[in-house]
Design a protein around this motif. Structure first.
Motif, PDB file in Angstrom:
ATOM      1  N   GLN A   1      14.839   1.278 -36.056  1.00 52.92           N
ATOM      2  CA  GLN A   1      15.761   1.242 -34.928  1.00 52.92           C
ATOM      3  C   GLN A   1      16.519   2.551 -34.790  1.00 52.92           C
ATOM      4  N   TRP A   2      16.931   3.131 -35.921  1.00 48.95           N
ATOM      5  CA  TRP A   2      17.643   4.410 -35.888  1.00 48.95           C
ATOM      6  C   TRP A   2      16.739   5.515 -35.376  1.00 48.95           C
ATOM      7  N   LYS A   3      15.457   5.444 -35.695  1.00 48.04           N
ATOM      8  CA  LYS A   3      14.534   6.469 -35.199  1.00 48.04           C
ATOM      9  C   LYS A   3      14.433   6.407 -33.679  1.00 48.04           C
ATOM     10  N   ARG A   4      14.488   5.187 -33.135  1.00 46.24           N
ATOM     11  CA  ARG A   4      14.445   5.063 -31.672  1.00 46.24           C
ATOM     12  C   ARG A   4      15.696   5.671 -31.045  1.00 46.24           C
ATOM     13  N   VAL A   5      16.845   5.443 -31.699  1.00 49.21           N
ATOM     14  CA  VAL A   5      18.079   6.053 -31.218  1.00 49.21           C
ATOM     15  C   VAL A   5      17.974   7.565 -31.282  1.00 49.21           C
ATOM     16  N   LEU A   6      17.420   8.066 -32.378  1.00 55.35           N
ATOM     17  CA  LEU A   6      17.283   9.510 -32.576  1.00 55.35           C
ATOM     18  C   LEU A   6      16.435  10.138 -31.488  1.00 55.35           C
ATOM     19  N   ILE A   7      15.311   9.505 -31.162  1.00 52.88           N
ATOM     20  CA  ILE A   7      14.369  10.114 -30.231  1.00 52.88           C
ATOM     21  C   ILE A   7      14.773   9.871 -28.775  1.00 52.88           C
ATOM     22  N   ALA A   8      15.198   8.636 -28.461  1.00 54.33           N
ATOM     23  CA  ALA A   8      15.412   8.297 -27.063  1.00 54.33           C
ATOM     24  C   ALA A   8      16.841   8.511 -26.601  1.00 54.33           C
ATOM     25  N   GLY A   9      17.818   8.403 -27.509  1.00 55.21           N
ATOM     26  CA  GLY A   9      19.186   8.376 -27.052  1.00 55.21           C
ATOM     27  C   GLY A   9      20.040   9.552 -27.395  1.00 55.21           C
ATOM     28  N   THR A  10      19.522  10.550 -28.098  1.00 57.26           N
ATOM     29  CA  THR A  10      20.346  11.647 -28.570  1.00 57.26           C
ATOM     30  C   THR A  10      20.077  12.903 -27.773  1.00 57.26           C
ATOM     31  N   LEU A  11      21.150  13.459 -27.188  1.00 60.74           N
ATOM     32  CA  LEU A  11      20.943  14.598 -26.301  1.00 60.74           C
ATOM     33  C   LEU A  11      21.830  15.787 -26.606  1.00 60.74           C
ATOM     34  N   LEU A  12      22.893  15.613 -27.394  1.00 62.00           N
ATOM     35  CA  LEU A  12      23.937  16.623 -27.407  1.00 62.00           C
ATOM     36  C   LEU A  12      24.186  17.248 -28.756  1.00 62.00           C
ATOM     37  N   GLY A  13      24.952  18.375 -28.726  1.00 60.06           N
ATOM     38  CA  GLY A  13      25.642  18.933 -29.871  1.00 60.06           C
ATOM     39  C   GLY A  13      24.780  19.323 -31.027  1.00 60.06           C
ATOM     40  N   SER A  14      23.598  19.850 -30.825  1.00 56.52           N
ATOM     41  CA  SER A  14      22.727  19.984 -31.965  1.00 56.52           C
ATOM     42  C   SER A  14      21.908  21.242 -31.921  1.00 56.52           C
ATOM     43  N   THR A  15      20.772  21.158 -31.267  1.00 52.31           N
ATOM     44  CA  THR A  15      19.852  22.275 -31.335  1.00 52.31           C
ATOM     45  C   THR A  15      19.935  23.211 -30.148  1.00 52.31           C
ATOM     46  N   PHE A  16      20.700  22.861 -29.121  1.00 48.27           N
ATOM     47  CA  PHE A  16      20.810  23.745 -27.974  1.00 48.27           C
ATOM     48  C   PHE A  16      22.136  23.486 -27.279  1.00 48.27           C
ATOM     49  N   THR A  17      22.487  24.366 -26.364  1.00 50.12           N
ATOM     50  CA  THR A  17      23.684  24.184 -25.545  1.00 50.12           C
ATOM     51  C   THR A  17      23.278  24.204 -24.086  1.00 50.12           C
TER      52      THR A  17
ATOM     53  N   GLY B   1      31.337  15.254 -35.404  1.00 51.65           N
ATOM     54  CA  GLY B   1      31.998  14.993 -34.127  1.00 51.65           C
ATOM     55  C   GLY B   1      31.956  13.513 -33.785  1.00 51.65           C
ATOM     56  N   PRO B   2      32.787  13.063 -32.830  1.00 54.82           N
ATOM     57  CA  PRO B   2      32.808  11.647 -32.436  1.00 54.82           C
ATOM     58  C   PRO B   2      31.607  11.270 -31.582  1.00 54.82           C
ATOM     59  N   THR B   3      31.396   9.982 -31.460  1.00 52.13           N
ATOM     60  CA  THR B   3      30.324   9.457 -30.614  1.00 52.13           C
ATOM     61  C   THR B   3      30.663   9.688 -29.140  1.00 52.13           C
ATOM     62  N   LEU B   4      29.645  10.052 -28.358  1.00 54.16           N
ATOM     63  CA  LEU B   4      29.819  10.267 -26.926  1.00 54.16           C
ATOM     64  C   LEU B   4      29.306   9.036 -26.181  1.00 54.16           C
ATOM     65  N   ILE B   5      30.089   8.548 -25.232  1.00 53.67           N
ATOM     66  CA  ILE B   5      29.684   7.391 -24.439  1.00 53.67           C
ATOM     67  C   ILE B   5      29.466   7.827 -22.997  1.00 53.67           C
ATOM     68  N   TYR B   6      28.271   7.534 -22.490  1.00 50.78           N
ATOM     69  CA  TYR B   6      27.923   7.864 -21.106  1.00 50.78           C
ATOM     70  C   TYR B   6      27.154   6.694 -20.513  1.00 50.78           C
ATOM     71  N   GLN B   7      27.688   6.115 -19.452  1.00 46.36           N
ATOM     72  CA  GLN B   7      27.078   4.980 -18.766  1.00 46.36           C
ATOM     73  C   GLN B   7      26.730   3.862 -19.755  1.00 46.36           C
ATOM     74  N   ASP B   8      27.703   3.539 -20.610  1.00 40.07           N
ATOM     75  CA  ASP B   8      27.592   2.441 -21.581  1.00 40.07           C
ATOM     76  C   ASP B   8      26.526   2.667 -22.650  1.00 40.07           C
ATOM     77  N   SER B   9      26.077   3.916 -22.805  1.00 41.73           N
ATOM     78  CA  SER B   9      25.135   4.237 -23.873  1.00 41.73           C
ATOM     79  C   SER B   9      25.784   5.215 -24.853  1.00 41.73           C
ATOM     80  N   SER B  10      25.430   5.099 -26.123  1.00 42.45           N
ATOM     81  CA  SER B  10      25.996   5.957 -27.166  1.00 42.45           C
ATOM     82  C   SER B  10      25.072   7.139 -27.425  1.00 42.45           C
ATOM     83  N   TYR B  11      25.685   8.333 -27.575  1.00 45.20           N
ATOM     84  CA  TYR B  11      24.915   9.544 -27.845  1.00 45.20           C
ATOM     85  C   TYR B  11      25.482  10.229 -29.091  1.00 45.20           C
TER      86      TYR B  11
END
Length: 320
Positions: free
Chosen positions: A3-19, A52-62
């Motif tokens: 389940q965490w892998k799905r979050v990693l691939i599908a739901g994570t967009l920010l603060g990491s490898t690019f700006t 950093g804290p969790t980011l919430i956008y349109q009821d989804s966690s990033y």
């Protein structure tokens, strides 16, 4: 974990490898999101604290991609050239452990060399070698060091392994590897006589210190009076330098040719290198060499002991 892998691939967009600044303005979209420092994260039953804290956008966690990827044992790489994030699975606690010994044969190093390879978008160091046949010639079969394949995230469970006799490390043949991966690692840099890989180190000052040490110790001649007429000298060919788990400690493998009188000997040598900073305000390092091991000699000792043990069993069989 899945389940965490799905979050990693599908739901994570920010603060990491690019700006956001790396993209052209016409593809950017401004959105309204919220930071939730009160959100807690538990990974495999243990609380996890992110930078950093969790980011919430349109009821989804990033969550930050690179940071979460490291926690999950994944390798995250962003390439600005093609605006692509590469996510490569790495070895994790859920990987199936070999339940039986899958070592099928033993072989000796022949013409080993280290190179940098590209696998699924990321670059990795790799030690390759052929095997030595009964006539000391090189075979066409190519061997990949098992520990390097694991660092690439390749699951090696179920693969038939071959034990290298000098280093006692495990390898996988290219033929065997092809049955388990969709594509083989591709070489992105060639290794010549004086070229080799320092695996696991990225600090430029430490790399420079290691390279200078190896360069100055590759050739030597004994100038002592009693041996100057006996032509004692040696040359060393670097194979690979592996950073260990200990800070500023490395394993250095090289091939040495020694000349003494009219005799010439060849051997593989492994030694430990440690770096020490010169001064508090200096960014330079000195190198100490210790734990030098003649791998050919060690193999001879093991082979003699094996022969002696087998002979002893014949002379003194175990009584029921």
């Amino acid at each position: 974990m899945k389940q965490w892998k799905r979050v990693l691939i599908a739901g994570t967009l920010l603060g990491s490898t690019f700006t956001a600044g790396v993209f052209a303005e016409d593809v950017l979209q401004r959105v309204e999101a919220y930071l939730r420092p009160d959100f807690n994260i538990v990974l495999d039953g243990s609380p996890v604290k992110l930078n950093g804290p969790t980011l919430i956008y349109q009821d989804s966690s990033y969550l930050p991609l690179k940071e979460l990827g490291n926690l999950l044992g994944a390798n995250i790489l962003y390439k600005d050239v093609n605006k692509t994030i590469y996510i490569n699975s790495r070895i994790n606690p859920e990987q199936i452990v070999d339940e039986k010994d899958l070592t099928t044969d033993e072989f000796k190093l022949k013409n080993p060399n280290s190179i940098m390879v590209n696998y699924l978008g990321a670059d990795y160091p790799l030690l390759l070698t052929n095997a030595e046949d009964k006539n000391n010639n090189s075979t066409k079969l190519l061997y990949y060091r098992l520990s390097d394949l694991k660092k690439m995230g390749i699951e090696t469970g179920g693969m038939k392994k071959s034990k290298e006799m000098y280093t006692e490390e495990l390898y996988v043949t290219e033929t065997e590897l092809k049955q388990f991966v969709k594509q083989l690692p591709t070489q992105n840099r060639s290794t010549n006589y004086d070229r080799y890989v320092i695996a696991g180190e990225v600090n430029t000052k430490k790399l420079e210190a290691l390279q200078n040490h190896i360069k100055t110790t590759m050739n030597s001649q004994n100038k002592d009076n009693k041996d100057k007429d006996r032509n004692f000298r040696y040359t060393s060919k670097p194979i690979i330098v592996d950073k260990t788990e200990n800070e500023n400690e490395y394993q250095y493998l090289y091939y040495q040719t020694t000349y003494f009188d009219k005799n010439v000997s060849y051997r593989y040598v492994r030694t430990k290198l440690t770096l020490t900073k010169r001064e508090i305000d200096s960014d330079g390092y000195t190198i100490n060499t210790h734990a030098m091991t003649d791998l050919n000699e060690q193999l001879d000792i093991r082979e003699r002991k094996k022969t002696e043990d087998e002979a002893k069993k014949v002379i003194d069989p175990i009584q029921p």
